[in-house]
Design a protein around this motif. Structure first.
Motif, mmCIF file in Angstrom:
data_model
loop_
_atom_site.group_PDB
_atom_site.id
_atom_site.type_symbol
_atom_site.label_atom_id
_atom_site.label_comp_id
_atom_site.label_asym_id
_atom_site.label_seq_id
_atom_site.Cartn_x
_atom_site.Cartn_y
_atom_site.Cartn_z
ATOM 1 N N MET A 1 -34.313 -22.599 45.627
ATOM 2 C CA MET A 1 -35.952 -21.467 44.637
ATOM 3 C C MET A 1 -37.098 -23.275 45.523
ATOM 4 S SD MET A 1 -36.541 -21.876 40.687
ATOM 5 C CE MET A 1 -35.976 -20.239 40.104
ATOM 6 N N ASP A 2 -38.267 -22.202 45.825
ATOM 7 C CA ASP A 2 -39.295 -23.472 46.384
ATOM 8 C C ASP A 2 -39.987 -24.131 44.906
ATOM 9 O OD1 ASP A 2 -41.852 -21.860 44.966
ATOM 10 O OD2 ASP A 2 -40.674 -20.491 46.638
ATOM 11 N N VAL A 3 -40.163 -24.647 45.091
ATOM 12 C CA VAL A 3 -40.813 -26.059 44.053
ATOM 13 C C VAL A 3 -41.781 -25.332 43.235
ATOM 14 C CG1 VAL A 3 -41.771 -28.316 43.677
ATOM 15 C CG2 VAL A 3 -40.369 -28.130 45.297
ATOM 16 N N ALA A 4 -43.186 -24.590 43.746
ATOM 17 C CA ALA A 4 -44.516 -23.874 44.026
ATOM 18 C C ALA A 4 -43.460 -23.394 42.509
ATOM 19 C CB ALA A 4 -45.193 -23.541 44.296
ATOM 20 N N ASN A 5 -42.253 -22.468 42.541
ATOM 21 C CA ASN A 5 -42.234 -21.419 41.434
ATOM 22 C C ASN A 5 -40.776 -21.715 40.965
ATOM 23 O OD1 ASN A 5 -43.890 -19.774 42.522
ATOM 24 N ND2 ASN A 5 -41.744 -19.292 43.894
ATOM 25 N N SER A 6 -40.191 -23.360 40.715
ATOM 26 C CA SER A 6 -39.815 -24.036 39.550
ATOM 27 C C SER A 6 -39.959 -23.870 38.187
ATOM 28 C CB SER A 6 -39.571 -25.680 40.755
ATOM 29 O OG SER A 6 -38.637 -26.470 39.227
ATOM 30 N N PRO A 7 -39.438 -23.847 37.493
ATOM 31 C CA PRO A 7 -39.515 -23.242 35.587
ATOM 32 C C PRO A 7 -40.187 -25.238 35.739
ATOM 33 C CG PRO A 7 -37.434 -22.816 36.268
ATOM 34 C CD PRO A 7 -37.344 -22.942 37.128
ATOM 35 N N ALA A 8 -39.653 -25.704 36.040
ATOM 36 C CA ALA A 8 -40.443 -26.885 35.331
ATOM 37 C C ALA A 8 -41.719 -27.873 36.180
ATOM 38 C CB ALA A 8 -39.415 -28.507 36.063
ATOM 39 N N VAL A 9 -42.325 -27.078 37.061
ATOM 40 C CA VAL A 9 -43.608 -27.253 37.843
ATOM 41 C C VAL A 9 -44.074 -26.311 36.960
ATOM 42 C CG1 VAL A 9 -44.837 -27.379 39.673
ATOM 43 C CG2 VAL A 9 -42.338 -27.926 40.034
ATOM 44 N N CYS A 10 -45.345 -27.393 36.202
ATOM 45 C CA CYS A 10 -46.560 -27.317 35.645
ATOM 46 C C CYS A 10 -47.083 -25.950 36.485
ATOM 47 C CB CYS A 10 -47.619 -28.551 35.122
ATOM 48 S SG CYS A 10 -48.710 -27.943 33.993
ATOM 49 N N PRO A 11 -47.640 -24.795 35.604
ATOM 50 C CA PRO A 11 -48.000 -23.986 36.197
ATOM 51 C C PRO A 11 -49.520 -24.255 36.677
ATOM 52 C CG PRO A 11 -47.891 -23.076 33.650
ATOM 53 C CD PRO A 11 -47.352 -24.593 34.348
ATOM 54 N N CYS A 12 -50.708 -25.100 35.610
ATOM 55 C CA CYS A 12 -51.872 -25.776 36.821
ATOM 56 C C CYS A 12 -52.107 -25.857 37.754
ATOM 57 C CB CYS A 12 -52.652 -26.356 35.414
ATOM 58 S SG CYS A 12 -52.342 -28.526 35.973
ATOM 59 N N GLY A 13 -50.836 -25.918 38.744
ATOM 60 C CA GLY A 13 -50.951 -26.555 39.735
ATOM 61 C C GLY A 13 -51.235 -28.269 40.191
ATOM 62 N N SER A 14 -51.280 -29.012 39.719
ATOM 63 C CA SER A 14 -51.216 -30.631 39.569
ATOM 64 C C SER A 14 -50.265 -30.743 39.960
ATOM 65 C CB SER A 14 -51.264 -30.936 38.131
ATOM 66 O OG SER A 14 -49.897 -30.661 37.388
ATOM 67 N N GLY A 15 -49.084 -29.917 40.884
ATOM 68 C CA GLY A 15 -47.598 -30.372 41.049
ATOM 69 C C GLY A 15 -46.704 -31.312 39.936
#
Length: 154
Positions: A1-15
């Motif tokens: 799974m790539d980091v951008a689509n990881s459930p732990a990464v905030c969807p707001c784009g902050s990373g």
């Protein structure tokens, strides 16, 4: 799974991790800036969190109800400009979404107001359009890969 689509990464784009980014605002803490509130509201749209959206909408302009059924699949957010004074803020952003087999964008100049130590969304001037990514452009899904090797193939 790539980091951008990881459930732990905030969807707001902050990373940042969701638990250290927008989740505290979603759980009731006051967002410290208009940009933080706008990002948390975008994340709430992604997560279909109607209650948070209504709670952070100023009472002068807030609708009586909000139905997110049929909302687009929001895929990425770009903050173009953000500014604030003691009690007013502005955020210019562009949000991308998947629309059927294509892509679209919503661009908004948002106004925020601070009352009793909390920021609220007041209103925004929006424009929408169709997005036509080129084969070698970064994919609008947020994966970070080129469009031709990501969603163009789907």
């Amino acid at each position: 799974m790539d980091v951008a689509n990881s459930p732990a990464v905030c969807p707001c784009g902050s990373g940042a991790d969701y638990s250290r980014c927008c989740q505290p605002w979603h759980l009731g803490q006051s967002a410290p800036t208009p940009e933080a509130l706008m990002r948390s509201r975008y994340a709430a749209f992604v997560k279909h969190n109607n209650d948070y959206l209504l709670a952070t909408w100023h009472s002068d302009t807030r609708p009586s109800e909000l139905n997110l059924e049929g909302s687009p699949e929001w895929t990425s957010l770009q903050v173009i400009e953000a500014s604030e004074t003691a009690h007013q803020g502005k955020v210019h952003f562009r949000a991308l979404y998947r629309s059927g087999s294509g892509w679209g964008y919503l661009e908004e100049q948002s106004d925020f107001i601070k009352e009793d130590g909390r920021w609220y969304y007041l209103s925004g001037a929006t424009s929408e359009g169709q997005l036509k990514p080129g084969r070698n452009d970064v994919c609008p899904c947020g994966s970070g890969r080129k469009y031709k090797v990501c969603c163009l193939r789907k």
